[in-house]
Structure formats: C-alpha cells, structure tokens
Design a protein around this motif. Structure first.
Motif, PDB file in Angstrom:
ATOM      1  N   THR A  45       4.280   0.194  -4.811  1.00 46.90           N
ATOM      2  CA  THR A  45       4.937  -1.043  -4.392  1.00 46.90           C
ATOM      3  C   THR A  45       6.339  -0.746  -3.871  1.00 46.90           C
ATOM      4  O   THR A  45       6.780  -1.288  -2.852  1.00 46.90           O
ATOM      5  CB  THR A  45       5.000  -2.029  -5.575  1.00 46.90           C
ATOM      6  OG1 THR A  45       3.669  -2.338  -5.975  1.00 46.90           O
ATOM      7  CG2 THR A  45       5.726  -3.308  -5.190  1.00 46.90           C
ATOM      8  N   ASP A 166      -0.068  -5.116  -0.364  1.00 44.89           N
ATOM      9  CA  ASP A 166       0.070  -4.582  -1.725  1.00 44.89           C
ATOM     10  C   ASP A 166      -1.059  -5.111  -2.595  1.00 44.89           C
ATOM     11  O   ASP A 166      -1.013  -6.232  -3.075  1.00 44.89           O
ATOM     12  CB  ASP A 166       1.440  -5.005  -2.287  1.00 44.89           C
ATOM     13  CG  ASP A 166       1.806  -4.169  -3.517  1.00 44.89           C
ATOM     14  OD1 ASP A 166       0.927  -3.415  -3.993  1.00 44.89           O
ATOM     15  OD2 ASP A 166       2.956  -4.287  -3.978  1.00 44.89           O
ATOM     16  N   GLU A 167      -2.060  -4.290  -2.760  1.00 42.93           N
ATOM     17  CA  GLU A 167      -3.259  -4.637  -3.533  1.00 42.93           C
ATOM     18  C   GLU A 167      -3.781  -6.010  -3.157  1.00 42.93           C
ATOM     19  O   GLU A 167      -3.875  -6.916  -3.985  1.00 42.93           O
ATOM     20  CB  GLU A 167      -2.962  -4.572  -5.036  1.00 42.93           C
ATOM     21  CG  GLU A 167      -2.460  -3.186  -5.431  1.00 42.93           C
ATOM     22  CD  GLU A 167      -2.406  -3.009  -6.955  1.00 42.93           C
ATOM     23  OE1 GLU A 167      -3.235  -3.637  -7.650  1.00 42.93           O
ATOM     24  OE2 GLU A 167      -1.540  -2.246  -7.418  1.00 42.93           O
TER      25      GLU A 167
END
Ligand code: ADP
Ligand code: MG
Length: 778
Positions: A45, A166-167
C-alpha cells in the motif's frame, strides 16, 4: 513510462523503525497489467501511495515520462493525482452523501471541468463499467461489486495514464472478483495498471507481469523492463482548481444528509442573533417613539434666556478635575465649578428688539419675564382691600409690611403668557389650554385663572385675591368669572414720608378711583396632550399689561427716588447693584425684561431659532455674549445617550451568546472533520488541494452561518409581535419593537462571519490531514 529509483520510505513510531520501502527500483511500461504480490505489512500500500503521490518518499526518485518528481511542489502533486493517476481501493471509498454520478464526477469537479463535459464523461465511464442505469442511486443502494465498479468509473473518468488498485477484489466473492478483474484487464490495454493483491491465482490469470514484494523490497519480477534509451521529458500537468460554487454544492449535499443536526445547530447558534436583534428592535422602536414624542411635546419647551445662565459647554469639558489629587500638605483656594461656569447675560433693549425680530414662521410666541409687581386693590364686601397675583402664602394684612421690607423683589413671579392675543397665527393659550369657564381673553386687561389637571386652584392664590376659602372647598366658577381688580399707579399707591422714605398708603376710595379695572375673564387648564404646564397654576396675565404698568410707573416718584438712592427707599437697607436693579424692576422702573422665553413653532424650527440666537453672539467677546438654555436639547441628549448606553450593554450581553455559538460551530466543524476523514482522503486522492479541502469546510460553515443568521432574524421578527402586544398592554405604546432591515442584514453578515471564523480553524486542520493516513482510517 514510470520509473522508480532507489525509493526509501521509513516510518518511525516510538522506538520502532519500519522500512516500508527499502531501496525499490523498477520501471513500468506505458501499457501493462502489473500485479504486486506480497504478505500483509510488506509495504504494498505504501508503494502505491508513493507512486500515486498520496504519500511521499524519503529518498530516491520517481520519474514520470522522463520528469523527475524530486522538485515537485504540493500543487504539482495535486495536479498529478488529478490528471495522471486513478485510485481504486479495497473498501471502494465512495462518498455516501453523493449520488453515483456525483461520485464519479468528483475528480473532475475538483479540476474545474465544466458541468456538461463532466456529466458526459461520467456517464461514459459508468457505461464502460456496466452501470449506465444506476447513475442517480446512492452508494449504499448498490452491491459490493457495483460499488467497486463505481470506484473504477471514478478512477477512469478523467482518463488517467496510471491506474493504482489496492486489493480491489479483497472484499468481493470469487464470481464478482473475476468480473472486476476482467474489467481492469480491459482497461490495462491503454493504461498502466498496478494492482496490489494477495490472490496469486487472480494475478496469474489476468496480469501480464507479476512482482513479488517483501519487507519493502522487490523479491522477483516476472517481466522486468529496461528501456533502450532514457526517455525525454514529455511530462505535462494541468493545474487543478475547485470553484467556490462547487465547494458550496458539495457542502450543501453533505449538510442535507444531516438536516436534524444542522437545524438544531443553526437554531442554537441563532440565539445570540435573536437576542441582539430583539434588543436593537426595541431600542430602534423606543428611539423612534421618543423622537416622535419629543418633536410633538418638547417643541413646546421654550428656549430660555435668563440673567444668569450656566455655560454647559465649559462645564462638560472639565471632566479631568474629577480626579483625586494627592495630599501635598497645602490647600488651594478655588472658585467653585458652578460659579466658574455661571455666565451673566446682559439683556439690553437692543437684544430684546433683536429677539422680537425672530421670524414668526419659526417662533410666534415669545414671552418676557419681568420683575414688575402689580399694585392691586379689590372691592370685597363693601371694603377696599389689597390683593396680590401671587402663589406665595401671605396674608392680606401683612402684605404691605412684606412689601415694605423689600419682599416684593423676592420671588419674582409675574406668570405672564406670550403676546399672541392679537396675532393671527393662533394663540398660545388656545393651543395649549382648554377653557373651563368664561371667555378667552380679548384685550390686555383680561386675566385668567390657571388650574391644574385636577381642577384645583392654588389656595394661596385665591387667598391673595381676598377670598376666604378653606382647603378642599369647592368653588363655583361663577364666583370668579368677571371678578374685577384695580391696578393702582405708584404715585397714589405709595406715600413719601418727610424722611425721604416711602411707605404704601392705607387703601381708600381716592386710591381706588385712581386705578384702572382688570377682569378675570376665564378659568383655564392645560390640554390633556400638553405634557407640560407652561403657566404656573394661579393668575396669569398678558405681557402687554405688565408693559403698560411699567410705562405708567417708570417715571413715578418712588422709582426716581430709588434710582438716586443706594439704600432701599422702603426699608432703608443697604443694597448691592443687583438687588437695586431687581427692586427698581419690581416697582416698574425698568422696561428691560429679566428673562425671555421663546417657544419654537415646531421641533425643526427650533434649530432655526437657535441659529438666529447664535448669530447675535458672533464676534462678541465672551462677556458680552448671551447664553440661552435649550431645555429640550438637553433632554433629547440625555434620553438619547441613556438609551444608547442601555442598548450597548444589552447588545454586549447578547453578544456573549454569539461568541458561544461561534465556539459551538467550531466544535461542530471539528466533529464533522473527524467524521469525514475518509472523505478528505478520497478528495485528496482525486487531486484536491489543501485549499480545496479548507474551502469545502468553510463553505459548510458559511451555509450554516447564513442559515442561522436568517433563522435568528426570522425568529426575532416573529418575537416582535408578542413583545409589541405585551408592551401595548403595559405602556399603551404601539409597535415599539421594530426590526430595522439594514440592521437585520448586518446581523446576518456578522453571524456568517463569526461562524466562519469559528469553523475555519477545524477546516484548516482538515486540510492538513495526511491523505495516506486518512485513507487508512476506518
Ligand atoms: P501492506 O499494504 O503491504 O499490508 P503497508 O504499506 O500498509 O503494508 O505497511 C507497510 C508497513 O508500514 C507496515 O509495517 C505498517 O505497519 C507500516 N506503516 C504503514 N503506514 C504507517 C504509518 N502511517 N505510520 C507508521 N507505520 C506505518
Ligand atoms: Mg495494504
């Protein structure tokens, strides 16, 4: 092309040091789908945030299309986030109070794209992600997969070069995850997509390149890229700018999601405004009422010129002498303040003539005060007796004695009314008095009896007229009307003794025959709406009469003798020059009045009269000036000042609650900032500048301030009705409470400014929030 060179990023929390990025170097192609895999806490991240400019690297460099970001300013980073990158988060991070389309438009709103273009681009983006039908729904009306699609639409709406995910499927089921992956894969055809995931299957299936990450370091790279030559600097930025109007709209939709709370806050903070508005309304109304009453009644207040006047101007400029002085062991001889300010007016015949020439348009009633005593006899029940037009208690027998002792010059009280009997402009008596019995005086020998508003006559005045009456006795008007008296000339009233002194003669028929009749023709009293009794309660007569008496007596023997003697010719007592002058006036030896009363026709004409009087003093030495007393002016200043004082105090009290509400708004904005931390992060991810964030919160307090101000004025306006109803019952005055529109507008402005001041500090705090931290918060 995006190049990361030796990126380092370290977090220090207490004693622990975390190397989130530890010398990361990697190049990305313009179009590829890179999946970054790695355990939780490995710095994925952080890497995305640093690439996206949400967080900043400690050292190393990010090179975008050949441009180093080392020297990027905050504004450059903001523009970069807005134009070049799009973010997609695991938790979607949609703004719940905005509709789907508004969420998608937000990034373009921040960069100042026109609303039409914005709308079109947003719709295109939503169609691309398959959500063309849901544009007006709110985020909480959608499924997780749909929300992520909205987030993707938001990220691509402005057509960025880099998409940072991000994911993105972390919170979605397998089926939905695959749909989202397909969508992202589709987008990667003409963009660089960098996606963090901990799902190796998805990465293997969709990504074109897989990078393994651990402890802030790249472990492996499936398809490293080394450009043949260093790219030229072809990087361009379009600066972002959010308009005030858009900030207002954004804040307004946010406020509308919490109507109840907003209303309560606005109401609470409007209380200060309500208080001040009511105080001002009352003071405004009272001042109006006072001004009206003044111009109605105080215009009847005469401007008075007497022999001694107090110079108010010098009296008020002596304030510093109020201070205590230290005891220095000696005393100082001083003239008393009052005496210092006392001015002797030298009223001359010339001045009298000057005053008489006042334009009758401004003042048609002028009354002269004369010290002249009338020598009066009456024929009562077959007896000739002395009588007196005076309210002082003297019995008829001792009257001669009193006069002999020089008492005549004490208590000068001639009670004359202004010379207006024969003037067309209306009569002073008729204007201010009502006739209770008899007829209005029509010639100079007519006198009137003035009663008070309870129809009472002064007992002493009646006794002095030779009537034997008791306190409380009721007397028929008929007994008084047409009662006649005789004015006796000095020469037959006084007798010269061989010693050269004079004494009043014993009244006899000869003396009575030498006199001239005057008649009591009317009993009058002040009209109800005349606030002031202008004449003393008792006998009043015209100025012509006293002037006639003066004419008759000015060459009389006693006057001549007194003029040549330094002692009182009746009592033989020593006299000062002043006492002598007064005594000569009392026996009719002086035609110059001791005082003048000027009755202006209206409140406005009073100023003209004062101007006229001031003109006399121009160029004259202080000693020779004539100082007048403007009673109504003094009263006006007094009441005006008093009311202002009270108003200031009350406004100050109400102002305290205004400050309280300002603090309250500050707290509220602070709460709002805490609540909207995530939103601040999203706004920043979309390229909002610090200033834009401040603007959004300022806009919110602005709306709140205006609203509470208007609410306060409205409530205060409603309050004026019951207040007026109550005041009417108590005081009989109508419409006291009146809100001045100008003051109302000023109050709304003050309320807005104060609330904005109260909210500005938290708004600044909001702007300072670290975007990366804000987005991590839940
Ligand atoms: P990942 O996304 O791979 O799970 P992160 O990038 O979120 O990892 O975090 C990397 C490391 O940096 C973690 O150890 C995390 O605790 C730490 N970290 C991230 N943000 C902060 C921060 N604001 N302050 C302190 N430590 C942080
Ligand atoms: Mg993470």
């Amino acid at each position: 092309m995006l190049q990361l060179q030796h990126l380092m990023k370290t977090y220090h929390v207490g004693d622990t040091v975390t190397h989130a990025l530890d010398d990361v170097s990697i190049n990305f192609r313009n179009h590829e789908f890179v999946a970054i895999l790695g355990p939780s806490g490995s710095g994925k991240t952080t890497l995305l945030n640093v690439i996206g400019g949400l967080d900043h690297y400690d050292s190393g460099d990010i090179i975008i299309n050949g441009k180093s970001t080392k020297n990027f300013t905050q504004t450059d980073w903001d523009a970069y986030r807005n134009n070049t990158v799009g973010f997609i988060f695991q938790s979607y991070n949609l703004i719940s109070h905005l509709s789907i389309i508004e969420n998608v438009e937000l990034g373009m709103t921040l960069s100042g794209v026109s609303s039409k273009e914005r709308h079109q681009k947003a719709i295109n983006a939503l169609k691309k992600v398959g959500l063309g039908d849901h544009i007006n729904k709110k985020p909480n009306q959608l499924s997780g997969g749909q929300m992520q699609r909205v987030a993707i639409a938001r990220a691509i709406a402005n057509d960025p070069d880099i998409l940072l995910c991000d994911e993105p499927t972390g919170a979605l089921d397998t089926k939905t995850s695959e749909d989202i992956m397909k969508l992202i894969q589709e987008l990667s055809k003409d963009k660089l997509v960098i996606m963090v995931t901990h799902n190796p299957e998805l990465a293997a299936e969709y990504a074109t390149r897989i990078v393994h990450f651990q402890d802030g370091k790249i472990l492996s790279d499936s398809d490293p890229y080394k450009p043949e030559k260093e790219p030229e600097d072809s990087f361009q930025l379009k600066k972002t700018k959010m308009s005030y109007w858009n900030a207002l709209k954004l804040s307004f939709t946010n406020i509308m999601t919490k109507k109840g709370r907003t209303f309560l806050t606005a109401f609470a903070s409007s209380i200060g405004i309500i208080g001040i508005a009511i105080v001002l309304a009352l003071s405004h109304g009272f001042q109006k009422q006072i001004n009206q009453t003044q111009s109605k009644t105080l215009s009847k207040f005469p401007i008075s010129i007497s022999q001694t006047a107090t110079d108010i101007n010098t009296a008020s400029s002596r304030k510093e002498s109020d201070k205590n002085v230290k005891n220095r062991g000696y005393l100082t001889a001083a003239i008393p303040e009052t005496e210092k300010n006392t001015h002797q007016n030298k009223i001359s015949q010339k001045y009298v003539d000057y005053v008489k020439k006042i334009n009758p348009k401004y003042a048609n009633n002028i009354s002269f005060i004369r010290g002249t005593q009338l020598n009066l006899l009456a024929f009562n029940q077959g007896k000739i007796t002395r009588v007196q037009f005076s309210n002082t208690a003297t019995n008829t027998n001792s009257m001669a004695q009193a006069q002999a002792q020089g008492m005549a010059s004490v208590g000068i009280n001639t009670n004359t009314f202004p010379n207006s009997l024969d003037k067309k402009q209306g009569s002073f008596l008729k204007d201010n008095y009502q006739l209770l019995a008899g007829t209005w005086p029509s010639n100079k020998n007519d006198v009137v009896l003035v009663l008070n508003n309870k129809n009472e006559a002064n007992l002493n005045a009646l006794k002095n007229l030779g009537m034997s009456v008791k306190d409380g006795e009721k007397i028929n008007f008929k007994k008084l009307i047409n009662k006649s008296f005789r004015i006796i000339p000095n020469n037959s009233y006084y007798q010269k003794l061989p010693t050269g002194n004079f004494v009043p003669k014993k009244p006899d028929q000869a003396m009575y025959n030498s006199g001239k009749d005057i008649n009591l023709v009317a009993v009058i009293r002040a009209k109800n709406n005349t606030q002031m009794a202008l004449l003393d309660n008792g006998i009043a007569y015209s100025d012509q009469l006293s002037k006639e008496v003066i004419n008759q007596n000015k060459n009389s023997e006693i006057v001549q003798a007194q003029k040549n003697s330094s002692t009182n010719v009746l009592t033989n007592q020593e006299m000062t020059t002043e006492q002598k002058e007064q005594f000569i006036a009392s026996i009719g030896g002086s035609s110059i009045p001791s005082g003048i009363l000027i009755y202006p026709n209206s409140f406005n004409s009073k100023d003209k009269v004062l101007d006229y009087l001031d003109k006399w003093n121009k160029g004259k030495t202080k000693k020779n000036q004539i100082i007048y007393t403007d009673m109504s002016g003094t009263v006006t200043k007094l009441t005006g000042g008093l009311l202002n004082g009270i108003t200031y105090v009350l406004v100050a009290f109400a102002g305290i609650s205004l400050v309280t509400s300002m603090i309250m708004i500050g707290i509220l904005t602070y709460t709002s900032v805490l609540e909207r931390t995530k939103e601040i992060g999203v706004l920043k991810a979309l390229g909002a500048r610090k200033r834009d964030i401040t603007r959004v919160f300022d806009a919110e307090t602005f709306i709140l301030g205006i609203f509470s101000g208007i609410l306060g004025i409205f409530i205060a306006y409603l309050c004026t009705f019951p207040i007026n109803a109550i005041l009417y019952r108590i005081t009989d005055m109508t419409n006291i409470s009146q809100l001045d529109p100008v003051q109302a507008i000023i109050l709304v402005i003050i309320s807005t400014i104060l609330t904005m001041l109260g909210g500005h500090l938290p708004a600044k705090m909001a702007a300072k929030k670290d975007a990366a931290i804000a987005l991590r918060s839940e």
